[in-house]
Design an enzyme around this catalytic site. Structure first.
Site, mmCIF file in Angstrom:
data_model
loop_
_atom_site.group_PDB
_atom_site.id
_atom_site.type_symbol
_atom_site.label_atom_id
_atom_site.label_comp_id
_atom_site.label_asym_id
_atom_site.label_seq_id
_atom_site.Cartn_x
_atom_site.Cartn_y
_atom_site.Cartn_z
ATOM 1 N N HIS A 83 0.841 -1.195 0.000
ATOM 2 C CA HIS A 83 0.000 0.000 0.000
ATOM 3 C C HIS A 83 0.868 1.234 0.000
ATOM 4 O O HIS A 83 1.826 1.335 0.760
ATOM 5 C CB HIS A 83 -0.902 0.014 1.234
ATOM 6 C CG HIS A 83 -1.778 1.238 1.297
ATOM 7 N ND1 HIS A 83 -2.909 1.365 0.520
ATOM 8 C CD2 HIS A 83 -1.667 2.389 1.994
ATOM 9 C CE1 HIS A 83 -3.465 2.536 0.761
ATOM 10 N NE2 HIS A 83 -2.731 3.181 1.651
ATOM 11 N N ASP A 162 -15.578 2.214 8.050
ATOM 12 C CA ASP A 162 -14.542 3.185 7.685
ATOM 13 C C ASP A 162 -15.107 4.244 6.744
ATOM 14 O O ASP A 162 -14.822 5.430 6.883
ATOM 15 C CB ASP A 162 -13.349 2.479 7.034
ATOM 16 C CG ASP A 162 -12.337 3.480 6.485
ATOM 17 O OD1 ASP A 162 -11.766 4.232 7.292
ATOM 18 O OD2 ASP A 162 -12.155 3.543 5.259
ATOM 19 N N ARG A 169 -15.295 12.336 9.587
ATOM 20 C CA ARG A 169 -14.015 12.980 9.899
ATOM 21 C C ARG A 169 -13.755 14.150 8.969
ATOM 22 O O ARG A 169 -13.223 15.189 9.377
ATOM 23 C CB ARG A 169 -12.863 11.969 9.784
ATOM 24 C CG ARG A 169 -12.814 10.978 10.939
ATOM 25 C CD ARG A 169 -11.884 9.813 10.622
ATOM 26 N NE ARG A 169 -10.533 10.237 10.313
ATOM 27 C CZ ARG A 169 -9.680 9.543 9.559
ATOM 28 N NH1 ARG A 169 -10.037 8.386 9.031
ATOM 29 N NH2 ARG A 169 -8.475 10.005 9.333
ATOM 30 N N SER A 184 -7.771 3.339 9.561
ATOM 31 C CA SER A 184 -8.552 3.410 8.328
ATOM 32 C C SER A 184 -7.837 2.668 7.188
ATOM 33 O O SER A 184 -8.423 1.814 6.504
ATOM 34 C CB SER A 184 -8.762 4.881 7.969
ATOM 35 O OG SER A 184 -9.232 5.035 6.661
ATOM 36 N N LYS A 188 -8.727 -1.475 5.517
ATOM 37 C CA LYS A 188 -9.007 -1.794 4.116
ATOM 38 C C LYS A 188 -8.072 -2.882 3.579
ATOM 39 O O LYS A 188 -8.487 -3.747 2.806
ATOM 40 C CB LYS A 188 -8.914 -0.523 3.271
ATOM 41 C CG LYS A 188 -10.170 0.339 3.461
ATOM 42 C CD LYS A 188 -10.078 1.688 2.771
ATOM 43 C CE LYS A 188 -9.326 2.681 3.593
ATOM 44 N NZ LYS A 188 -9.729 4.070 3.449
#
Ligand code: URA
Ligand code: CA
Length: 435
Positions: A83, A162, A169, A184, A188
């Site tokens: 990621h 999320d 947020r 968060s 995922k």
């Protein structure tokens, strides 16, 4: 019975929340029994008081369990996901998928689209005519078992908690809280089925985290969460003060990925891919050491195996594999307009976020989720930080489908700094964070 107001008070006072208390918030907010005002209050309390590693792990898993989880157990081997926290011209995923797959690590990749000044892997892949990113779960698993690699778009109902919390947020000034960002992102990755995770945390102008200190804190939080919940996780801090590689734009980045898989890519992009790829190959259990992994990666570039696997991926997902030999099959823009230096000197700074915006204005990116993008357009940089440039020499080439490129040209001239003194660019790889 625990009441939400007591959970808010506890966090407001800086105490540590239990798993049950965190689940009360996440589940209650997701199913609508906890209202926005109480959710906002707890988020703000977390913003100010933080969360320890265990709380962050509970928050992550509560969000994972709020929705569907992809089951990749039918794929043999350790599923390693990568990621990136997002950058400009970050072509690494396109390269890493075939590169590590060629070393025997199965890659079942779920990717996203670009927004704002950062690009998305799905858009880049779709720059190849016919390439489709919709596979059923069965096709996805089958393709990874057959070929070692597949890339799909996010489908199904992953981490609805999320999604809902992130939206709140966004309007309550609680986005830039490290425990909230870390949980968060990790939720995922875990919901998408990763056994092990390699994180590329970007640092600098073009990144979410502008300073090395913040990037490091985010990386440490994510590594702690991953390892707390049994996913072998490590992070690399990499420089995003200037764009990565030379190409910014969808088809242009596919071409850059092909060149890198041929061993002819830009130095920084190649190095980052070898660094991230080595970690993936080791976590995937295909090499004993990083040195061995790096040797394997270089070998599959040299012998063409990685490039052929990229061809296999393209073919399996509906595209024309001959693009790997003939990049002229990619969409190309009507105009190629050079941006030239207005003075001689050293390039001391190329502000990645503004250069990303210049590419977006040409049509390469989306300002809002609904925008349509032009896959052919973008920017190719001829110079990078540390290079010397003569007045009148080309700094970059705009690939545009309109002759009117004043705004992008001005952005580049304003944000590519040229000075008399040479500067040392920030190191590409800042730090490596493991548990
Ligand atoms: N990206 C995410 O996925 N979540 C955040 O909270 C911030 C950035
Ligand atoms: Ca690039």
């Amino acid at each position: 019975m625990v009441r939400m107001v007591d959970v808010i008070e506890k966090k407001r006072n800086g105490e540590v929340l239990t798993k049950a208390e965190i689940e009360l918030f996440v589940n209650g907010y997701t199913d609508g029994t906890i209202p926005d005002y109480q959710a906002s209050a707890i988020l703000m309390a977390v913003y100010f008081k933080g969360m320890n590693a265990e709380e962050q792990a509970h928050l992550t898993m509560a969000m994972v369990e709020s929705g569907e989880q992809i089951d990749l157990s039918a794929i043999e081997g350790v599923k390693v996901d990568k990621h990136s926290t997002g950058g400009v011209g970050d072509t690494t995923t396109l390269i890493l998928v075939p590169l590590v797959a060629a070393c025997g690590v199965p890659v079942a990749k779920m990717s996203g689209r670009g927004l704002g000044h950062t690009g998305g892997t799905l858009d880049k892949l779709e720059a190849m005519k016919g390439f489709h990113i919709e596979l059923t779960k069965e096709q996805f698993v089958q393709q990874v078992n057959d070929l070692k690699l597949a890339v799909i778009g996010q489908s199904g109902n992953l981490t609805p908690a999320d999604q809902k919390i992130y939206a709140l947020r966004d309007v309550t000034a609680t986005v830039d809280s490290i425990p909230l960002i870390a949980s968060s992102i990790m939720s995922k990755k875990i919901a998408a089925g990763a056994d092990a995770i390699v994180l590329d945390v970007k640092s600098g102008d073009g990144a979410f985290m502008k300073t090395l200190e913040d990037s490091k804190a985010l990386a440490q939080a994510m590594v702690a969460i991953g390892n707390e919940v049994g996913r072998n996780t490590m992070a690399i801090i990499s420089d995003m003060s200037q764009p990565l590689g030379n190409a910014i734009g969808n088809a242009l980045e596919v071409q850059e990925a092909i060149e890198t898989l041929q061993g002819k890519g830009p130095e920084d992009l190649t190095e980052l891919c070898l660094t991230l790829g080595s970690q993936m190959v080791v976590l995937g259990g295909k090499a004993e050491s990083l040195e061995e992994a790096r040797k394997m990666l270089k070998e599959v570039i040299q012998n063409g195996k990685a490039l052929q696997l990229f061809g296999d991926l393209i073919e399996a997902q509906g595209g024309d594999r001959t693009v790997i030999e003939d990049p002229s099959l990619l969409p190309s823009a009507q105009y190629q307009i050079p941006v030239v230096a207005s003075q001689s000197g050293y390039v001391t700074k190329m502000e990645a976020d503004d250069i990303g915006i210049a590419a977006m204005l040409l049509g390469a990116g989306r300002a809002t989720k609904e925008d349509k993008i032009d896959l052919a357009v973008g920017i190719v940089l001829n110079k990078k930080v540390g290079d010397y440039v003569e007045k009148g020499e080309t700094l970059a080439i705009l690939h545009a489908n309109s002759e009117e490129v004043t705004q992008s040209t001005e952005l580049l001239l304003q944000h590519i700094h040229i000075e008399d003194e040479l500067v040392t660019p920030p190191p590409l790889i800042g730090e490596i964070i493991t548990k």
